[in-house]
Design a protein around this motif. Sequence first.
Motif, PDB file in Angstrom:
ATOM      1  N   MET A   1     -51.713  22.580 104.508  1.00  0.00           N
ATOM      2  CA  MET A   1     -51.677  21.667 103.365  1.00  0.00           C
ATOM      3  C   MET A   1     -52.893  20.747 103.427  1.00  0.00           C
ATOM      4  O   MET A   1     -53.373  20.405 104.517  1.00  0.00           O
ATOM      5  CB  MET A   1     -50.400  20.825 103.409  1.00  0.00           C
ATOM      6  N   ARG A   2     -53.391  20.364 102.259  1.00  0.00           N
ATOM      7  CA  ARG A   2     -54.516  19.432 102.191  1.00  0.00           C
ATOM      8  C   ARG A   2     -54.180  18.319 101.202  1.00  0.00           C
ATOM      9  O   ARG A   2     -53.669  18.581 100.104  1.00  0.00           O
ATOM     10  CB  ARG A   2     -55.786  20.165 101.756  1.00  0.00           C
ATOM     11  N   ILE A   3     -54.478  17.082 101.610  1.00  0.00           N
ATOM     12  CA  ILE A   3     -54.281  15.918 100.753  1.00  0.00           C
ATOM     13  C   ILE A   3     -55.606  15.175 100.653  1.00  0.00           C
ATOM     14  O   ILE A   3     -56.167  14.754 101.669  1.00  0.00           O
ATOM     15  CB  ILE A   3     -53.196  14.976 101.310  1.00  0.00           C
ATOM     16  N   ASP A   4     -56.136  15.040  99.435  1.00  0.00           N
ATOM     17  CA  ASP A   4     -57.363  14.289  99.189  1.00  0.00           C
ATOM     18  C   ASP A   4     -56.995  12.954  98.550  1.00  0.00           C
ATOM     19  O   ASP A   4     -56.298  12.913  97.532  1.00  0.00           O
ATOM     20  CB  ASP A   4     -58.289  15.072  98.255  1.00  0.00           C
ATOM     21  N   ILE A   5     -57.469  11.876  99.147  1.00  0.00           N
ATOM     22  CA  ILE A   5     -57.169  10.535  98.644  1.00  0.00           C
ATOM     23  C   ILE A   5     -58.459   9.895  98.142  1.00  0.00           C
ATOM     24  O   ILE A   5     -59.452   9.832  98.874  1.00  0.00           O
ATOM     25  CB  ILE A   5     -56.532   9.660  99.736  1.00  0.00           C
ATOM     26  N   LYS A  23     -51.475  11.762 112.819  1.00  0.00           N
ATOM     27  CA  LYS A  23     -52.582  12.230 113.656  1.00  0.00           C
ATOM     28  C   LYS A  23     -52.234  13.549 114.330  1.00  0.00           C
ATOM     29  O   LYS A  23     -53.044  14.484 114.347  1.00  0.00           O
ATOM     30  CB  LYS A  23     -52.942  11.183 114.707  1.00  0.00           C
ATOM     31  N   ARG A  24     -51.018  13.645 114.882  1.00  0.00           N
ATOM     32  CA  ARG A  24     -50.621  14.876 115.564  1.00  0.00           C
ATOM     33  C   ARG A  24     -50.563  16.052 114.593  1.00  0.00           C
ATOM     34  O   ARG A  24     -50.937  17.175 114.941  1.00  0.00           O
ATOM     35  CB  ARG A  24     -49.268  14.678 116.255  1.00  0.00           C
ATOM     36  N   ALA A  25     -50.072  15.798 113.373  1.00  0.00           N
ATOM     37  CA  ALA A  25     -50.000  16.872 112.379  1.00  0.00           C
ATOM     38  C   ALA A  25     -51.399  17.382 112.024  1.00  0.00           C
ATOM     39  O   ALA A  25     -51.612  18.585 111.833  1.00  0.00           O
ATOM     40  CB  ALA A  25     -49.281  16.385 111.124  1.00  0.00           C
ATOM     41  N   GLN A  26     -52.364  16.471 111.939  1.00  0.00           N
ATOM     42  CA  GLN A  26     -53.743  16.880 111.667  1.00  0.00           C
ATOM     43  C   GLN A  26     -54.339  17.626 112.857  1.00  0.00           C
ATOM     44  O   GLN A  26     -55.037  18.628 112.690  1.00  0.00           O
ATOM     45  CB  GLN A  26     -54.585  15.653 111.322  1.00  0.00           C
ATOM     46  N   GLU A  32     -54.581  18.700 106.375  1.00  0.00           N
ATOM     47  CA  GLU A  32     -55.929  18.134 106.353  1.00  0.00           C
ATOM     48  C   GLU A  32     -55.910  16.971 105.363  1.00  0.00           C
ATOM     49  O   GLU A  32     -55.574  17.166 104.194  1.00  0.00           O
ATOM     50  CB  GLU A  32     -56.950  19.188 105.922  1.00  0.00           C
ATOM     51  N   ILE A  33     -56.226  15.775 105.845  1.00  0.00           N
ATOM     52  CA  ILE A  33     -56.233  14.591 104.994  1.00  0.00           C
ATOM     53  C   ILE A  33     -57.667  14.107 104.859  1.00  0.00           C
ATOM     54  O   ILE A  33     -58.309  13.770 105.858  1.00  0.00           O
ATOM     55  CB  ILE A  33     -55.346  13.471 105.576  1.00  0.00           C
ATOM     56  N   ASN A 107     -52.139  21.864  97.899  1.00  0.00           N
ATOM     57  CA  ASN A 107     -53.222  20.884  97.786  1.00  0.00           C
ATOM     58  C   ASN A 107     -52.827  19.769  96.823  1.00  0.00           C
ATOM     59  O   ASN A 107     -52.349  20.042  95.716  1.00  0.00           O
ATOM     60  CB  ASN A 107     -54.508  21.546  97.270  1.00  0.00           C
ATOM     61  N   LEU A 108     -53.050  18.528  97.252  1.00  0.00           N
ATOM     62  CA  LEU A 108     -52.728  17.371  96.427  1.00  0.00           C
ATOM     63  C   LEU A 108     -53.918  16.418  96.379  1.00  0.00           C
ATOM     64  O   LEU A 108     -54.638  16.266  97.370  1.00  0.00           O
ATOM     65  CB  LEU A 108     -51.534  16.603  97.006  1.00  0.00           C
ATOM     66  N   ILE A 109     -54.098  15.775  95.231  1.00  0.00           N
ATOM     67  CA  ILE A 109     -55.024  14.646  95.102  1.00  0.00           C
ATOM     68  C   ILE A 109     -54.179  13.408  94.835  1.00  0.00           C
ATOM     69  O   ILE A 109     -53.258  13.445  94.018  1.00  0.00           O
ATOM     70  CB  ILE A 109     -56.022  14.841  93.947  1.00  0.00           C
ATOM     71  N   ILE A 110     -54.492  12.315  95.546  1.00  0.00           N
ATOM     72  CA  ILE A 110     -53.854  11.029  95.274  1.00  0.00           C
ATOM     73  C   ILE A 110     -54.950  10.032  94.910  1.00  0.00           C
ATOM     74  O   ILE A 110     -55.853   9.774  95.704  1.00  0.00           O
ATOM     75  CB  ILE A 110     -53.057  10.518  96.488  1.00  0.00           C
ATOM     76  N   LEU A 111     -54.877   9.507  93.711  1.00  0.00           N
ATOM     77  CA  LEU A 111     -55.848   8.524  93.228  1.00  0.00           C
ATOM     78  C   LEU A 111     -55.268   7.125  93.386  1.00  0.00           C
ATOM     79  O   LEU A 111     -54.183   6.835  92.879  1.00  0.00           O
ATOM     80  CB  LEU A 111     -56.184   8.799  91.755  1.00  0.00           C
TER      81      LEU A 111
END
Length: 228
Positions: A1-5, A23-26, A32-33, A107-111
């Motif tokens: 999974m990827r999260i873009d902030i 941190k451990r999940a990454q 991926e954050i 994949n998610l984007i958070i604005l």
Amino acid sequence: MRIDIITVLPEILDGPLNQSILKRAQDKGLVEICVHNLRDWSTDERHHRVDDYAFGGKAGMVMQCEPIDRCISDLKKERHYDEVIFVTPDGEKFDQHMANELSLNENLIILCGHYKGIDYRIREHLITREITIGDYVLTGGELPAAIITDAIVRVLPGAIGDEQSALSDSFQDDLLEAPCYTRPADYKGWKVPEILLSGHERKIKEWEYEQALERTRQRRPDLLEKGQ
């Protein structure tokens, strides 16, 4: 999974996103954050401004269309996004069920909003989901974004060593969690309920359910109504 902030204050997110379970999940490669400074997409080469005065004389500055559009467009060139989320006080109320649902995406984007908010045209044309963490206003969307990310990541398979722990958290089944105790069993005369020391798994589970039900009835009866 990827999260873009996307944010104008990436420093706020350094701590929350790089500690403990996140941190451990990454480190495990489960998520991926990526945090993006919106000012990198500013058209103002000198001051890197991303806000301007509101039309109509309304008080407060508003985040501009173009930097946000350019940033989201660049991200979308790299991959497909299941949701483009804007955190805002007038959004849909975030809860555990939504966290579970969002964790199934790829994949998610958070604005993150700031100032007086964002140009409404972004909400009309680019945002697919609007979320609030509560009925109050914060300085910016960074803390809500961190909360949403934490709630999503911790339910990813493998993020927590004991996955049953996450499944038994409060709100997973519209109930608050039963009381928890640890050693010593007797501290200053404050004793752990005998049932928890019995080793009788079925009776312990029944006790935990009864306690969860009673605590929910007393503290959050709205959750029981929601589950009906």
